[in-house]
Design an enzyme around this catalytic site. Structure first.
Site, PDB file in Angstrom:
ATOM      1  CB  ALA A 104      -7.098  -2.364  10.229  1.00  0.00           C
ATOM      2  N   GLY A 105      -5.120  -1.471   7.029  1.00  0.00           N
ATOM      3  CA  GLY A 105      -5.738  -2.238   5.682  1.00  0.00           C
ATOM      4  C   GLY A 105      -7.705  -1.761   5.444  1.00  0.00           C
ATOM      5  CB  ALA A 110      -9.844   5.660   0.814  1.00  0.00           C
ATOM      6  CG  ASP A 152      -6.759   1.487  -0.179  1.00  0.00           C
ATOM      7  OD1 ASP A 152      -6.424   0.368  -0.302  1.00  0.00           O
ATOM      8  OD2 ASP A 152      -5.455   1.731   1.109  1.00  0.00           O
TER       9      ASP A 152
HETATM   10  O1  PMV Z   1      -4.480   0.711   2.529  1.00  0.00           O
HETATM   11  P1  PMV Z   1      -4.096  -0.499   3.298  1.00  0.00           P
HETATM   12  O2  PMV Z   1      -3.290  -1.489   4.083  1.00  0.00           O
HETATM   13  O3  PMV Z   1      -4.429  -1.274   2.094  1.00  0.00           O
HETATM   14  O4  PMV Z   1      -2.871  -1.079   1.586  1.00  0.00           O
HETATM   15  C1  PMV Z   1      -2.537  -0.962   0.518  1.00  0.00           C
HETATM   16  C2  PMV Z   1      -2.041  -0.659  -0.574  1.00  0.00           C
HETATM   17  C3  PMV Z   1      -0.556  -1.513  -0.659  1.00  0.00           C
HETATM   18  O5  PMV Z   1      -0.861  -2.014  -2.000  1.00  0.00           O
HETATM   19  C4  PMV Z   1       0.131  -1.752  -0.182  1.00  0.00           C
HETATM   20  C5  PMV Z   1      -0.296   0.071  -1.198  1.00  0.00           C
HETATM   21  C6  PMV Z   1      -1.031   0.823  -2.559  1.00  0.00           C
HETATM   22  O6  PMV Z   1      -0.870   2.078  -2.375  1.00  0.00           O
HETATM   23  O7  PMV Z   1      -1.454   0.412  -2.984  1.00  0.00           O
END
Ligand code: PMV
Length: 313
Positions: A104-105, A110, A152
């Site tokens: 979900a970002g 991580a 992340d």
């Molecule tokens: O993991 P997320 O969905 O928060 O996305 C990471 C951010 C991106 O820029 C889309 C990918 C990255 O590796 O930085």
């Protein structure tokens, strides 16, 4: 040997997702209201080298040896043992739980890796420093989405606001005047690997268009950092709106995200944008503290499946 428990926070990207993969700066902050937790318990009756992993939320309950090599949890443990040059650790059981929504970002992958690596390291007698943990988590992140920028793992490991440029020294920066963010979940699961891949295809097909978008987003991140450091947080709202418009043009928003962004604007947010990989997952809105509950409710009324109110400080 006693039990060891370690936690790590979730995160949101305030500015610069996707462009960060192409070398532009991005800003991310931890979200401590949600956490991943890893507990390591010695398993004294079992022979050395035996490791059992349980993560009830994803129905995982298995000996480590039975997990595929590309399993992220198995990889986090294996990297820790390899770093510590321990072949046969005393037998242990690892239990993982998390309140961070998956895919979900919000940095769930991580955060789980950070908690696991710290807990296993400490169980084996080593308090691993942030840089070491960060490097290991980056390796695990590659399993989630082949070419991660590294933002992340960095924000989750250091658990502080970061200004991140791929391949450069990590900059932790101060937030002299705290500000309030409402996070709204579309409830749509959207793997980052897909949107990152689609942006790459778009960039390959129309490099000039995408390079311009990446450059503009990079400028927004720079301006946002200045504004945050000067305590001019009101300026952040329009910068977020502009960042969202660029992400829409890049094709990584979705009707659900746009709907929540508009709902936040209508309810009086100072700015709003999607956060993370996009096409689903979460959006964020900058709000006056006194409006936070009302705007969170407006997001729920517009279909958000969950909201989190967080203060960036
Ligand atoms: O993991 P997320 O969905 O928060 O996305 C990471 C951010 C991106 O820029 C889309 C990918 C990255 O590796 O930085």
């Amino acid at each position: 040997m006693s039990n060891i428990a370690k936690s790590a926070p979730g995160k949101i990207i305030l500015f610069g997702e996707h462009a960060v993969v192409y070398g532009q700066p991005a800003i991310a902050v931890p979200v401590t209201q949600v956490q991943a937790k890893a507990i390591v318990r010695p398993d004294i009756k079992t022979k050395p080298g035996t490791i059992h992993i349980a993560a009830p939320q994803i129905d995982l309950n298995s000996p480590l040896a039975d997990l595929p090599l590309d399993d992220a949890l198995a990889q986090a443990v294996a990297l820790t043992l390899e770093y510590l040059e321990i072949d046969k650790p005393p037998a242990f059981k690892l239990k993982i739980s998390s309140t961070i929504p998956l895919a979900a970002g919000l940095g769930s992958g991580a955060a789980v890796s950070v908690a696991v690596i710290r807990a296993v390291g400490e169980f084996l007698g080593h308090v691993l420093d942030d840089e070491t943990v960060n490097n290991m988590v980056y390796e695990v992140e590659k399993l989630h989405h082949g070419t991660p920028s590294g933002i992340d793992n960095t924000v989750v490991t250091y658990a502080q606001p970061v200004y991140f440029v791929r391949g450069q020294t990590i900059e932790i920066f101060s937030v002299p005047q705290s500000f309030t963010i409402v996070i709204g979940d579309t409830g749509v699961v959207s793997p980052t690997s897909i949107t990152v891949g689609d942006v790459r295809s778009g960039w390959e097909a129309e490099p000039e268009k995408y390079d311009l978008l990446f450059d503009s987003i990079g400028e927004l991140s720079q301006k946002a950092r200045q504004a945050i450091e000067l305590g001019e947080t009101d300026v952040l709202g329009p910068l977020m709106d502009a960042n969202h418009a660029h992400l829409v043009e890049m094709g990584v928003s979705s009707p659900e995200l746009d709907n929540l962004v508009e709902a936040a604007w209508e309810a009086g947010a100072l700015g709003a944008k999607l956060s993370g990989g996009g096409r689903g997952g979460n959006m964020i809105a900058l709000v006056r503290p006194e409006d936070a509950d009302r705007i969170a409710q407006a997001l729920i009324d517009s279909g958000a499946t969950n909201t989190i109110i967080t203060r960036v400080s």
